[in-house]
Design an enzyme around this catalytic site. Structure first.
Site, PDB file in Angstrom:
ATOM      1  N   CYS A 388      38.358 -27.406  53.342  1.00 54.07           N
ATOM      2  CA  CYS A 388      39.403 -27.564  54.411  1.00 54.07           C
ATOM      3  C   CYS A 388      39.436 -28.711  54.858  1.00 54.07           C
ATOM      4  O   CYS A 388      40.104 -29.762  54.591  1.00 54.07           O
ATOM      5  CB  CYS A 388      39.422 -26.272  55.298  1.00 54.07           C
ATOM      6  SG  CYS A 388      40.857 -26.087  55.991  1.00 54.07           S
ATOM      7  N   HIS A 519      38.606 -22.260  52.132  1.00 54.92           N
ATOM      8  CA  HIS A 519      37.243 -21.930  52.351  1.00 54.92           C
ATOM      9  C   HIS A 519      36.522 -21.056  51.415  1.00 54.92           C
ATOM     10  O   HIS A 519      36.358 -19.788  51.529  1.00 54.92           O
ATOM     11  CB  HIS A 519      37.104 -21.241  53.817  1.00 54.92           C
ATOM     12  CG  HIS A 519      37.597 -22.120  54.873  1.00 54.92           C
ATOM     13  ND1 HIS A 519      36.660 -22.929  55.376  1.00 54.92           N
ATOM     14  CD2 HIS A 519      38.652 -22.339  55.650  1.00 54.92           C
ATOM     15  CE1 HIS A 519      37.225 -23.761  56.539  1.00 54.92           C
ATOM     16  NE2 HIS A 519      38.604 -23.261  56.519  1.00 54.92           N
ATOM     17  N   GLU A 521      33.680 -20.649  50.740  1.00 56.16           N
ATOM     18  CA  GLU A 521      32.373 -20.151  51.084  1.00 56.16           C
ATOM     19  C   GLU A 521      32.440 -18.633  51.596  1.00 56.16           C
ATOM     20  O   GLU A 521      31.498 -17.909  51.739  1.00 56.16           O
ATOM     21  CB  GLU A 521      31.507 -20.855  52.330  1.00 56.16           C
ATOM     22  CG  GLU A 521      32.632 -21.218  53.741  1.00 56.16           C
ATOM     23  CD  GLU A 521      33.740 -22.010  53.737  1.00 56.16           C
ATOM     24  OE1 GLU A 521      33.968 -22.632  52.795  1.00 56.16           O
ATOM     25  OE2 GLU A 521      34.151 -22.306  55.020  1.00 56.16           O
TER      26      GLU A 521
END
Ligand code: GLN
Length: 545
Positions: A388, A519, A521
Site C-alpha cells: 500500500c 494489503h 497480508e
C-alpha cells in the site's frame, strides 16, 4: 434491522470466551485455537469490544494494534486476523460488536421514535440490542458453533453490558452455551511456582456477575501442574480436567496442538454434543517448520508504528507463513525511518538486512526516510516488498530518481498549502469530497487483472486476483505513461467505478522489487501463504544460494 424474536435458533452451540485479571492475555488466539479444534464444523467467531468507537478504523494502531480489514470492507479488531488465519474462514463486519455500534443503533432508534414513550436505558434497550445482534448473526450464518469473545476483561465497565447480555442469553439457551474463562497465573521469579490466586479471584469476579465458567484456561509461563489444576478446580467448582494450560509457546500456531494435548477438544465435544475431526497433521508439520530456526534471515520492516509490534500483526504472520513455506525463519527487525536522510544512510542502518518491507501507513512523518530506503533497495537489488504505502513510496522514488521528476511526491505528504511539483501519487477521485473519517476509505476486496509474463502473475498463477484494500490515494494516471516508459511494470491494474485505471501491482524488470496498492497480508494463512510474501521470501532465499 428486522425484528427477530429473542430466541436462539437451535441446535447452534455457543462458546463464550471471557478474560480476567488483565487484557492482552491472548483471548483472540485462544478463541481461534478452539475454533480450529472444532473443524470441520461451521464456526462463526464474534467479538464484542467495549470501546465507543463504532469501529477501530479511526484508532491509531499505537492504541489498539492493527486495524484488520475484512472482505466486505469492515475495519475490525485485530483478533479477526487470528480467527481467519486459524480457521480459513472470512468474517463479516457485523461480527464485530462494539459499544459504539450498539449506542449508535439505540440512539438512532430513539430518534426515530421506535421506543416511543419509554425511558431509553442500558437495561433493557442496550442489552436487547446486543442480544438481537448476536441472534441475528446466528440466524444469518446458521453455524454449528457460535464463538463469542468478550474483549478486555470482565471487570471493565464498558464490557458490562456485553456480559449482562450474554448472561441473559445463557439463561435462555441453557446447556447450549458454555463459558471458557481465561485468566493469568503468574510465576514468581525465584520461586519457580505458578501462583493460582489471581485465577481464583478472577473466577470469583465472574461468579459475582452470575456466570459460572465451564472451563478455566490459565495463561502462564509453564504448563499447569496437576496440583495447581486441582486447586483451581475445587475453587471454581469444576472438574480438574476442565482446567487447561495456556503456556508460553514459541509460536501461536502451536496453541491448538497444546489444547488438543490438554484434552480440550474432547471436553468441548462432550459438553456440547459434538464430534469434530480437525486436520492437525499438516498443521503440526507447519508448526515444526516455524520452530526450526536453523536458517534465520534478517528482514527489515520500515514503518513508523514500530513501537507497538501489534500494529503490523498481519504482516508478521504473513512472513511466518511464507517462511514456513520456504523452510526458513525470517527474523523481522523493526526500523523507524524518520531520521534516514540518504540512501547511504539507509545502507548503513539496514546493513545485514536481506530484504525490506515497507508497510502501510498514513501521513507525512517518516516518508522521506522511506523513499531513501526504497532507493537503496532498488539500486542494490535488495528484495523489496511495498504494501500500500510501500507501493506509493516506490513510485515516488522511481519518479524522482529514474524519471527525473524533481519534487515528485504524494499530495498526502505535502505540507499544508504547499504545491507538489509532480503529484505522482494523488487522492482517488472518489475520495476528493469525503470529509467524514469513519469507514470512508477505499476498503475491502477488489479484483485486479494481472498482466501475463510478469512475476506477480507467475506468483498468483492467475490473471484475476482479489485482495483487500484500505487507502485514499493512488498512482496518478497522468504519470502512468512516463513511469512505464522508464521501465516500471504495472503488473496488475483495476478500473475504479468512475473508469479510472488504478495501479494495483508494480514490479521492476529483472529485479526483486514489487509493490501492491492492496494489503495481501490480510488474506495470508499458514496453510495458504500470500503469493507476494511467498515471492518476497523466495527472492531472498534464492539470493543467498
Ligand atoms: N496513506 C496511503 C493512502 O491512504 C496509504 C494507505 C495504507 O498504506 N494503508 O493511500
Amino acid at each position: 434491522m428486522v425484528a427477530i424474536p429473542l430466541v436462539s435458533p437451535h441446535p447452534i452451540q455457543w462458546i463464550v470466551v471471557t478474560g480476567g485479571n488483565l487484557s492482552g492475555l491472548g483471548k483472540g488466539i485462544v478463541s481461534a485455537s478452539i475454533a480450529k479444534l472444532l473443524e470441520p464444523y461451521k464456526i462463526v467467531n464474534v467479538k464484542c469490544d467495549g470501546y465507543l468507537n463504532v469501529d477501530p478504523g479511526t484508532i491509531n494502531p499505537f492504541e489498539h494494534g492493527e486495524v484488520f480489514v475484512l472482505e466486505d470492507g469492515g475495519e475490525v479488531d485485530m483478533d479477526f486476523g487470528h480467527y481467519e488465519r486459524f480457521t480459513n474462514t472470512d468474517s463479516k463486519f457485523s461480527h464485530n460488536l462494539t459499544s459504539g455500534k450498539i449506542f449508535d443503533a439505540v440512539i438512532s432508534k430513539e430518534r426515530k421514535g421506535e421506543y416511543l414513550g419509554k425511558t431509553v436505558q442500558i437495561f433493557p434497550h442496550m442489552i436487547d440490542e446486543i442480544k438481537q445482534r448476536l441472534l441475528m448473526i446466528a440466524e444469518e450464518e446458521k453455524p454449528e458453533v457460535m464463538m463469542v469473545e468478550i474483549g478486555g476483561t470482565i471487570d471493565d465497565i464498558e464490557e458490562s453490558w456485553f456480559i449482562r447480555a450474554i448472561r441473559e442469553l445463557s439463561n435462555e439457551l441453557g446447556e447450549h452455551m458454555i463459558f471458557c474463562h481465561l485468566a493469568y497465573a503468574p510465576m514468581l521469579s525465584g520461586v519457580e511456582e505458578v501462583k493460582t490466586r489471581l485465577v481464583q479471584t478472577s473466577v470469583e469476579s465472574l461468579l459475582q456477575k452470575g456466570i459460572r465458567p465451564d472451563i478455566v484456561i490459565c495463561r502462564a509461563d509453564k504448563r499447569m501442574t496437576a496440583e495447581a489444576k486441582e486447586k483451581i478446580a475445587r475453587f471454581c467448582g469444576i472438574a480438574a480436567e476442565a482446567v487447561m494450560s495456556d503456556p508460553y509457546l514459541e509460536t501461536i500456531y502451536e496453541l491448538p496442538l497444546m489444547f488438543e494435548e490438554e484434552g480440550l477438544r474432547r471436553l468441548l465435544e462432550r459438553k456440547l454434543g459434538l464430534q469434530a475431526h480437525p486436520q492437525l497433521e499438516k498443521w503440526r508439520e507447519l508448526v515444526q517448520r516455524i520452530k526450526n530456526k536453523e536458517r534465520t534471515i534478517p528482514v527489515a520492516i520500515c514503518g513508523k508504528y514500530t513501537g507497538l509490534k501489534d500494529s503490523y500483526a498481519s504482516i508478521m504472520e504473513s512472513v511466518v507463513h511464507a517462511g514456513a513455506f520456504h523452510k526458513v525463519h525470517i527474523q523481522l527487525h523493526f526500523m523507524d525511518t524518520t531520521d534516514i536522510a540518504s540512501p547511504e544512510d539507509a545502507k548503513q542502518k539496514l546493513a545485514g538486512m536481506q530484504g525490506i518491507i515497507i508497510p502501510g501507513g498514513f501521513g507525512r512523518r517518516g516518508t522521506e526516510g522511506k523513499i531513501q530506503v526504497a532507493q537503496y533497495a532498488r539500486e542494490n537489488n535488495i528484495p523489496y516488498l511495498g504494501l500500500c504505502l510501500g507501493l506509493q513510496i516506490a513510485v515516488i522514488e522511481f519518479a524522482r530518481n529514474v524519471c527525473g521528476l524533481k519534487g515528485a511526491n504524494s499530495t498526502e505528504f505535502a505540507a499544508e498549502g504547499a504545491i507538489v511539483n509532480h503529484p505522482v501519487i494523488d487522492i482517488l477521485p472518489g475520495q476528493r469530497n469525503v470529509s467524514r473519517k469513519g469507514a470512508t476509505m477505499r476498503l475491502g476486496a477488489y479484483t485486479a487483472s494481472l498482466q501475463e509474463g510478469t512475476s506477480v502473475h507467475a506468483l498468483y498463477g492467475s490473471t484475476k486476483v482479489s485482495e483487500r484494500h484500505r487507502h485514499r490515494y493512488e498512482v496518478n494516471p497522468q504519470y502512468h505513461d512516463i513511469l512505464q516508459q522508464r521501465g516500471m511494470i504495472f503488473s496488475g491494474t483495476s478500473t475504479d467505478e468512475d473508469g479510472t485505471l488504478l495501479v494495483e501491482f508494480i514490479e521492476l524488470p529483472n529485479q526483486v522489487f514489487r509493490g501492491t496498492q492492496a494489503h495481501p497480508e490480510f488474506k495470508s494463512r499458514l496453510t495458504a501463504p500470500a503469493p507476494l510474501f511467498v515471492g518476497f521470501v523466495g527472492d531472498i532465499v534464492r539470493q543467498r544460494v
